[in-house]
Design an enzyme around this catalytic site. Sequence first.
Site, mmCIF file in Angstrom:
data_model
loop_
_atom_site.group_PDB
_atom_site.id
_atom_site.type_symbol
_atom_site.label_atom_id
_atom_site.label_comp_id
_atom_site.label_asym_id
_atom_site.label_seq_id
_atom_site.Cartn_x
_atom_site.Cartn_y
_atom_site.Cartn_z
ATOM 1 N N GLY A 1 0.816 -1.220 0.000
ATOM 2 C CA GLY A 1 0.000 0.000 0.000
ATOM 3 C C GLY A 1 0.843 1.261 0.000
ATOM 4 O O GLY A 1 0.545 2.227 -0.699
ATOM 5 N N CYS A 2 1.907 1.254 0.788
ATOM 6 C CA CYS A 2 2.774 2.431 0.877
ATOM 7 C C CYS A 2 3.523 2.665 -0.429
ATOM 8 O O CYS A 2 3.743 3.799 -0.834
ATOM 9 C CB CYS A 2 3.737 2.278 2.046
ATOM 10 N N THR A 3 3.886 1.570 -1.089
ATOM 11 C CA THR A 3 4.552 1.688 -2.382
ATOM 12 C C THR A 3 3.585 2.246 -3.420
ATOM 13 O O THR A 3 3.925 3.167 -4.175
ATOM 14 C CB THR A 3 5.109 0.321 -2.825
ATOM 15 N N SER B 1 3.053 6.009 -2.615
ATOM 16 C CA SER B 1 4.242 6.826 -2.891
ATOM 17 C C SER B 1 4.540 6.904 -4.384
ATOM 18 O O SER B 1 4.920 7.965 -4.884
ATOM 19 C CB SER B 1 5.444 6.266 -2.127
#
Length: 156
Positions: free
Chosen positions: A52-54, A57
Amino acid sequence: MNTNLATEPLGIGAAVPAVQAVDQDGNTVDLEEASRNAIVLLYFYPKADTPGCTKESCGLRDAYKKFIDHGVRVFGVSMDTVSAQKRFAEKYHLPFTLLADPEGKIVDAFGVTKKNGHATRQSFLIRNGKIVWHNAKVNPETHTEEALREIERQSS
């Protein structure tokens, strides 16, 4: 130890707290100073290089020129180490600043909830040192579009 601390996020109109962190390159960043005469998108994410963070970002990375065109500086914050932030930024060619907050000083200063030792996914838009927008439930799939819509709304 309770790792699910319920805190109240800073509200609209609140001043950016005097808090510092180290970025992925080892430079100290003073968020109060960085946002004093600027527009800043400050986004909190749980952990570098997770799905999710990838996705979130990389979405911001892919639209980075639009943020720059609006005069917006982007800062990502997680409770990762400087080296983890550096690996994340290099692996995905992230053109903006990632702040390492392993002690959770920035997370706490902004009232971002922690869950299982990680910051929850939240986003703040700051104009001239004051919070002008807050999303407490960021969706990594739509975060970039929501932030840009808000920036454009405030610019018109």
